[in-house]
Design a protein around this motif. Structure first.
Motif, short mmCIF file in Angstrom:
data_model
loop_
_atom_site.label_atom_id
_atom_site.label_comp_id
_atom_site.label_asym_id
_atom_site.label_seq_id
_atom_site.Cartn_x
_atom_site.Cartn_y
_atom_site.Cartn_z
N PRO A 121 0.80 -1.23 0.00
CA PRO A 121 0.00 0.00 0.00
C PRO A 121 0.83 1.28 0.00
O PRO A 121 0.32 2.36 -0.34
N SER A 122 2.12 1.19 0.38
CA SER A 122 2.97 2.38 0.41
C SER A 122 3.86 2.50 -0.82
O SER A 122 4.64 3.45 -0.91
N ALA A 123 3.78 1.56 -1.73
CA ALA A 123 4.68 1.57 -2.89
C ALA A 123 4.27 2.63 -3.90
O ALA A 123 3.08 2.89 -4.09
N GLU A 124 5.25 3.21 -4.56
CA GLU A 124 4.99 4.31 -5.48
C GLU A 124 4.33 3.84 -6.78
O GLU A 124 3.48 4.54 -7.34
N LEU A 125 4.74 2.66 -7.30
CA LEU A 125 4.24 2.26 -8.62
C LEU A 125 2.74 1.95 -8.63
O LEU A 125 2.04 2.36 -9.56
N PRO A 126 2.21 1.24 -7.61
CA PRO A 126 0.74 1.08 -7.59
C PRO A 126 0.02 2.43 -7.51
O PRO A 126 -1.00 2.63 -8.19
N LEU A 127 0.57 3.36 -6.74
CA LEU A 127 -0.04 4.70 -6.66
C LEU A 127 -0.03 5.37 -8.03
O LEU A 127 -1.03 5.97 -8.47
N ALA A 128 1.10 5.27 -8.72
CA ALA A 128 1.20 5.89 -10.06
C ALA A 128 0.20 5.26 -11.01
O ALA A 128 -0.49 5.95 -11.77
N LEU A 129 0.09 3.92 -10.97
CA LEU A 129 -0.80 3.22 -11.91
C LEU A 129 -2.26 3.62 -11.68
O LEU A 129 -3.00 3.84 -12.63
N ILE A 130 -2.66 3.75 -10.42
CA ILE A 130 -4.04 4.13 -10.11
C ILE A 130 -4.27 5.60 -10.48
O ILE A 130 -5.27 5.94 -11.13
N THR A 131 -3.35 6.47 -10.11
CA THR A 131 -3.54 7.90 -10.35
C THR A 131 -3.58 8.21 -11.84
O THR A 131 -4.31 9.11 -12.28
N LEU A 132 -2.81 7.47 -12.62
CA LEU A 132 -2.72 7.74 -14.07
C LEU A 132 -3.69 6.89 -14.90
O LEU A 132 -3.57 6.86 -16.13
N ASP A 133 -4.64 6.21 -14.23
CA ASP A 133 -5.62 5.38 -14.94
C ASP A 133 -4.95 4.32 -15.81
O ASP A 133 -5.34 4.08 -16.96
N GLY A 134 -3.92 3.69 -15.26
CA GLY A 134 -3.23 2.63 -15.98
C GLY A 134 -3.99 1.32 -15.93
O GLY A 134 -5.08 1.22 -15.33
N GLU A 135 -3.41 0.29 -16.57
CA GLU A 135 -4.08 -1.01 -16.61
C GLU A 135 -3.04 -2.13 -16.52
O GLU A 135 -1.85 -1.93 -16.79
N VAL A 136 -3.54 -3.30 -16.14
CA VAL A 136 -2.67 -4.46 -15.94
C VAL A 136 -3.08 -5.54 -16.95
O VAL A 136 -4.26 -5.90 -17.00
N ALA A 137 -2.11 -6.01 -17.73
CA ALA A 137 -2.40 -7.08 -18.70
C ALA A 137 -2.03 -8.41 -18.07
O ALA A 137 -0.86 -8.67 -17.77
N LEU A 138 -3.05 -9.24 -17.83
CA LEU A 138 -2.84 -10.54 -17.18
C LEU A 138 -2.95 -11.64 -18.22
O LEU A 138 -3.76 -11.55 -19.15
#
Ligand SMILES: Cc1cc2nc3c(=O)[nH]c(=O)nc-3n(C[C@H](O)[C@H](O)[C@H](O)COP(=O)(O)OP(=O)(O)OC[C@H]3O[C@@H](n4cnc5c(N)ncnc54)[C@H](O)[C@@H]3O)c2cc1C
Length: 275
Positions: A121-138
């Motif tokens: 929850p404190s990591a920068e990359l998950p925050l960036a992905l959520i804030t920038l409306d990113g997506e995860v390809a599974l």
């Protein structure tokens, strides 16, 4: 302490990864940069019987831009992204955040997708992905699916990834260059995980604030028609609405105070930079 005996498999193709996951999914862990996983194995917080090393899969390397998105495959290390020459133009907010992720040594091993999968929850990359409306390809042997960042994380170190899936890539929409962005975080020491981190994106008087470290999952709040004079009240209201967590490093009250302070700094800076 050291891990119990386990099998190490070095994958050379995506098909190698998919077949191991299909045959032994819940008993398997993907090994990427190892910066979080090796500690978890040594502490026996994770006890897989198979590790699949994905860092030798050529198909999972190289940052590209496709269909208006920056695509970061699973074997891209954080240092490689930080040094990628297109970063500050296509993802200015992420370029501001990268130097805050751990240390040069951890960034030289840790991957971008590994941090997303780890879902701290404190990591920068998950925050960036959520804030920038990113997506995860599974991807699993049976299917491919794309999950929006806001739906991917489900709790502290929990995601919607199934046992037979791995993260093939994460994708961030390319910036149009018109938004102002800013990032700040407070940790005990430089390189430590943040106690609270705030990222802002401003377009005219519309501001998005992303906050990490406060809840189990980073969250965003959109403010429309925000005047500079209204920032303290807006943040005060936000801070009181938070069900902030307390831990060894900071209590909930201090975290709410950091949201007020860091939030005001990043929103002010992003508004100033917006064209
Ligand atoms: C001293 C130190 C300080 C740090 N400080 C910070 C910090 O300030 N901020 C921060 O964000 N991080 C920090 N980290 C963590 C670091 O960023 C890790 O690199 C990151 O969390 C995990 O990436 P990794 O590639 O090393 O993944 P690994 O450790 O290899 O894996 C982590 C988890 O993700 C899974 N996984 C990895 N890749 C995939 C994939 N493609 N698909 C599915 N599952 C996958 C693994 O199975 C494992 O469960 C720090 C680490 C250290 C050791």
């Amino acid at each position: 302490m050291k891990p119990p005996p386990l099998d190490y498999i070095r994958a050379f193709t995506t098909q190698d990864i998919l077949s191991v996951l299909a045959n032994a999914g819940s008993d398997t862990r993907i090994l990427a940069g190892g910066q979080s996983l090796m500690a978890m194995l040594n502490m026996r917080l994770a006890q897989p019987s198979i590790l699949i090393d994905i860092m030798h899969v050529g198909e999972l390397t190289g940052v590209t831009i496709e269909h208006g998105k920056t695509v970061i495959p699973a074997a891209v290390r954080q240092a490689e992204l930080a040094e990628w020459q297109g970063l500050s133009k296509t993802l200015p907010l992420l370029a501001q955040m990268m130097p805050w992720i751990g240390h040069a040594q951890t960034r030289s091993r840790g991957t971008v997708c590994g941090s997303i999968a780890h879902a701290d929850p404190s990591a920068e990359l998950p925050l960036a992905l959520i804030t920038l409306d990113g997506e995860v390809a599974l991807r699993s042997r049976k299917r491919r699916r794309v999950v929006q960042a806001a739906d991917f994380f489900s709790g502290t170190m929990l995601t919607c990834k199934e046992d037979d899936e791995f993260i093939e890539a994460v994708r961030f929409p390319v910036s149009d260059g018109k938004a102002g962005t800013a990032f700040r975080e407070i940790g005990r020491r430089k390189g430590d995980f943040a106690i609270v981190s705030c990222a802002a994106i401003a377009r005219g008087k519309s501001v998005r604030l992303g906050v990490g470290g406060v809840n189990d999952i980073p969250f965003i709040r959109d403010f429309d028609g925000l005047e500079v004079s209204g920032i303290p009240d807006a943040l005060n209201e936000l801070a009181w609405s938070l069900d902030a967590r307390g831990d060894l490093h900071a209590d909930a009250r201090y975290r709410r105070e950091l949201v007020r302070n860091l939030g005001a700094q990043v929103i002010g800076e992003a508004l100033q930079c917006a064209t």
